[in-house]
Design a protein around this motif. Sequence first.
Motif, PDB file in Angstrom:
ATOM      1  N   GLN A 180     -71.905 -85.134   3.102  1.00  0.00           N
ATOM      2  CA  GLN A 180     -70.258 -85.818   2.983  1.00  0.00           C
ATOM      3  C   GLN A 180     -69.954 -86.105   4.353  1.00  0.00           C
ATOM      4  N   ASP A 181     -69.116 -87.127   4.172  1.00  0.00           N
ATOM      5  CA  ASP A 181     -68.418 -87.624   5.229  1.00  0.00           C
ATOM      6  C   ASP A 181     -66.999 -86.738   5.674  1.00  0.00           C
ATOM      7  N   LEU A 182     -67.042 -85.733   6.672  1.00  0.00           N
ATOM      8  CA  LEU A 182     -65.801 -85.062   6.945  1.00  0.00           C
ATOM      9  C   LEU A 182     -65.239 -85.289   8.185  1.00  0.00           C
ATOM     10  N   THR A 183     -65.637 -86.442   8.603  1.00  0.00           N
ATOM     11  CA  THR A 183     -65.102 -86.863  10.164  1.00  0.00           C
ATOM     12  C   THR A 183     -63.610 -87.149   9.632  1.00  0.00           C
ATOM     13  N   SER A 184     -62.824 -87.633  10.569  1.00  0.00           N
ATOM     14  CA  SER A 184     -61.286 -87.968  10.542  1.00  0.00           C
ATOM     15  C   SER A 184     -61.498 -89.244   9.511  1.00  0.00           C
ATOM     16  N   ASP A 185     -62.215 -90.063   9.825  1.00  0.00           N
ATOM     17  CA  ASP A 185     -62.193 -91.357   8.808  1.00  0.00           C
ATOM     18  C   ASP A 185     -62.485 -90.707   7.347  1.00  0.00           C
ATOM     19  N   GLY A 186     -63.898 -90.080   7.181  1.00  0.00           N
ATOM     20  CA  GLY A 186     -63.956 -89.363   5.888  1.00  0.00           C
ATOM     21  C   GLY A 186     -62.971 -88.587   5.161  1.00  0.00           C
ATOM     22  N   LEU A 187     -62.042 -88.116   5.902  1.00  0.00           N
ATOM     23  CA  LEU A 187     -60.978 -87.101   5.262  1.00  0.00           C
ATOM     24  C   LEU A 187     -59.794 -88.194   5.355  1.00  0.00           C
ATOM     25  N   ASN A 188     -59.652 -89.560   5.470  1.00  0.00           N
ATOM     26  CA  ASN A 188     -58.589 -90.115   5.485  1.00  0.00           C
ATOM     27  C   ASN A 188     -57.532 -89.923   6.216  1.00  0.00           C
ATOM     28  N   LEU A 189     -57.844 -89.607   7.626  1.00  0.00           N
ATOM     29  CA  LEU A 189     -56.883 -89.220   8.469  1.00  0.00           C
ATOM     30  C   LEU A 189     -56.685 -90.314   9.480  1.00  0.00           C
ATOM     31  N   ALA A 190     -55.651 -91.016   9.357  1.00  0.00           N
ATOM     32  CA  ALA A 190     -55.516 -92.202  10.267  1.00  0.00           C
ATOM     33  C   ALA A 190     -54.723 -91.593  11.487  1.00  0.00           C
ATOM     34  N   ALA A 191     -55.297 -92.558  12.828  1.00  0.00           N
ATOM     35  CA  ALA A 191     -54.736 -92.148  14.139  1.00  0.00           C
ATOM     36  C   ALA A 191     -53.011 -92.832  13.988  1.00  0.00           C
ATOM     37  N   ILE A 192     -52.302 -92.197  14.741  1.00  0.00           N
ATOM     38  CA  ILE A 192     -51.041 -92.571  14.751  1.00  0.00           C
ATOM     39  C   ILE A 192     -50.630 -93.344  15.842  1.00  0.00           C
ATOM     40  N   GLY A 193     -50.287 -94.744  15.645  1.00  0.00           N
ATOM     41  CA  GLY A 193     -50.274 -95.969  16.660  1.00  0.00           C
ATOM     42  C   GLY A 193     -48.802 -96.276  17.047  1.00  0.00           C
ATOM     43  N   PRO A 194     -48.594 -97.043  17.919  1.00  0.00           N
ATOM     44  CA  PRO A 194     -47.159 -97.629  18.223  1.00  0.00           C
ATOM     45  C   PRO A 194     -46.790 -98.523  17.243  1.00  0.00           C
ATOM     46  N   ASN A 195     -47.700 -99.045  16.561  1.00  0.00           N
ATOM     47  CA  ASN A 195     -47.137-100.283  15.396  1.00  0.00           C
ATOM     48  C   ASN A 195     -47.484 -99.884  14.103  1.00  0.00           C
ATOM     49  N   SER A 196     -47.957 -98.565  13.788  1.00  0.00           N
ATOM     50  CA  SER A 196     -48.581 -98.254  12.513  1.00  0.00           C
ATOM     51  C   SER A 196     -48.115 -97.055  12.208  1.00  0.00           C
ATOM     52  N   GLY A 197     -47.919 -96.952  10.749  1.00  0.00           N
ATOM     53  CA  GLY A 197     -47.576 -95.553  10.303  1.00  0.00           C
ATOM     54  C   GLY A 197     -48.706 -94.785   9.798  1.00  0.00           C
ATOM     55  N   SER A 198     -48.427 -93.609   9.247  1.00  0.00           N
ATOM     56  CA  SER A 198     -49.564 -92.839   9.066  1.00  0.00           C
ATOM     57  C   SER A 198     -49.678 -92.711   7.366  1.00  0.00           C
ATOM     58  N   GLY A 245     -81.915 -81.950  13.797  1.00  0.00           N
ATOM     59  CA  GLY A 245     -81.757 -83.380  13.520  1.00  0.00           C
ATOM     60  C   GLY A 245     -81.011 -83.740  12.182  1.00  0.00           C
ATOM     61  N   VAL A 246     -80.657 -82.797  11.301  1.00  0.00           N
ATOM     62  CA  VAL A 246     -79.841 -83.154  10.054  1.00  0.00           C
ATOM     63  C   VAL A 246     -78.386 -82.659  10.147  1.00  0.00           C
ATOM     64  N   ASN A 247     -77.474 -83.623   9.799  1.00  0.00           N
ATOM     65  CA  ASN A 247     -76.169 -83.582   9.750  1.00  0.00           C
ATOM     66  C   ASN A 247     -75.618 -83.608   8.327  1.00  0.00           C
ATOM     67  N   LEU A 248     -75.161 -82.549   7.723  1.00  0.00           N
ATOM     68  CA  LEU A 248     -74.482 -82.708   6.385  1.00  0.00           C
ATOM     69  C   LEU A 248     -73.048 -83.085   6.303  1.00  0.00           C
ATOM     70  N   ILE A 249     -72.490 -83.107   7.311  1.00  0.00           N
ATOM     71  CA  ILE A 249     -70.980 -83.593   7.128  1.00  0.00           C
ATOM     72  C   ILE A 249     -70.445 -84.732   8.009  1.00  0.00           C
ATOM     73  N   SER A 250     -71.268 -85.429   8.381  1.00  0.00           N
ATOM     74  CA  SER A 250     -70.820 -86.598   9.476  1.00  0.00           C
ATOM     75  C   SER A 250     -71.034 -87.790   8.652  1.00  0.00           C
ATOM     76  N   ASN A 251     -71.857 -87.769   7.446  1.00  0.00           N
ATOM     77  CA  ASN A 251     -72.107 -89.314   6.749  1.00  0.00           C
ATOM     78  C   ASN A 251     -72.236 -88.863   5.273  1.00  0.00           C
ATOM     79  N   GLY A 252     -71.440 -89.556   4.637  1.00  0.00           N
ATOM     80  CA  GLY A 252     -71.541 -89.289   3.293  1.00  0.00           C
ATOM     81  C   GLY A 252     -72.424 -90.449   2.448  1.00  0.00           C
ATOM     82  N   ASP A 253     -73.210 -91.064   3.497  1.00  0.00           N
ATOM     83  CA  ASP A 253     -73.997 -92.019   2.404  1.00  0.00           C
ATOM     84  C   ASP A 253     -75.036 -91.279   1.561  1.00  0.00           C
TER      85      ASP A 253
END
Length: 399
Positions: A275-293, A245-253
């Motif tokens: 630490q937050d090592l999700t894609s959001d936590g690593l500042n990895l933004a999804a690539i969309g049709p109207n947005s750059g990376s 029940g303990v996760n050390l890499i999905s929440n940097g709170d």
Amino acid sequence: MSTSVTLSAATRQNLLSLQDTAALTSTTQNRLATGLKVSSALDSPVNFFTAQALQGRSGDLNALLDSISNGVQTIQAANQGITSIQKLIDSAKSTANQALSTQITTTGTATNAYAPADGTITFYVNGGDAKSVTIAEDTTIDQAIAALNDEAGSKIFAKDKSGEKIVMNASADVEFADTDSQTLLGFTAGTGTAPDYGDATAKPTVPQASELTVSGVDGRRKLAEQYNSILTQITQLAKDASFNGVNLISNGDPSNRLHIAFNEKDTANLDVQGQDLTSDGLNLAAIGPNSGSGSVINGQGNFLLDGDIKTTLTTLGNATDNLRAASSTFGSNLSVVQNRQDFTKRLVNILDTGAANLTNADLNEEAANSQALSTRQSLGISALSLANQAQQGILQLLR
């Protein structure tokens, strides 16, 4: 009248010796049966209570070992998650590099010969700012081509061998703003569905002319979709890297931390910060049709611009650095916890051994004592018999 029995000094001494031997035999048999030389406070108050204290602390530390073991497994789960996320990051880098190597081109020759007429030609190169060139009835094909290339910033327009038709050979996605811009250059008016690669609201375009072929755009779009899928997997993997029940890499709170106590009073402990090592936590933004990376450049997306892809690769490199830093931190914490785990195990053994030294009997010694006491008892009985022989002699005289 006296009812006491008079015993000789020798007989009384032999009886006392036999009683002492019986008492020692009882004590020895008890030690052999229990394995303890101190089984109660009556045997030795100091040894008994000291051993109780040592065993009590040993029990407390043994209980902590379970918690420490869970802490080790939790950190190892986080470290395994980081290792797997790094593999996904490497896969994302490969996808971005593949997009960068996918060349975008727009090529084709106009069906109709260039016929100068008053009008404005408006087009977009890779969804950038509008490029506009005004021509008149006296504008020659060479003048028109020179003006178009100058506005585009590169030589993407030329004329065919006949010198009468416009040829496009662009290393980019070139789209026209209206059908008049197409027909003024001799291309046919596009029909069908207008491309939506860029920001269609800010840069309205018309369907591509039938003579022009755009390649690489769909390939980059599909690679952008693959990239986004990898980001989703990174987040899902980070959320699954939990233990008990303990996760050390999905929440940097700051509240997400693992507390491990190393002694029974919790005066020695370690807090492992999540630490937050999700894609959001690593500042990895999804690539969309109207947005750059990483930044929005004129609304382009789907890996249309090489600059966006290079920005994405830079972001992925930063994510790798963050993962390595996190792995180093967790590795250091794991080393500390494992060291304390080994220390606690050895300390428990020392405490148990110390308690045993105070209370446990030497069974070899007690077995030897038992044999000696048995012999002593036999000798005592024989001595008592000899002491009684004098009285038996007097009895014989009376007969």
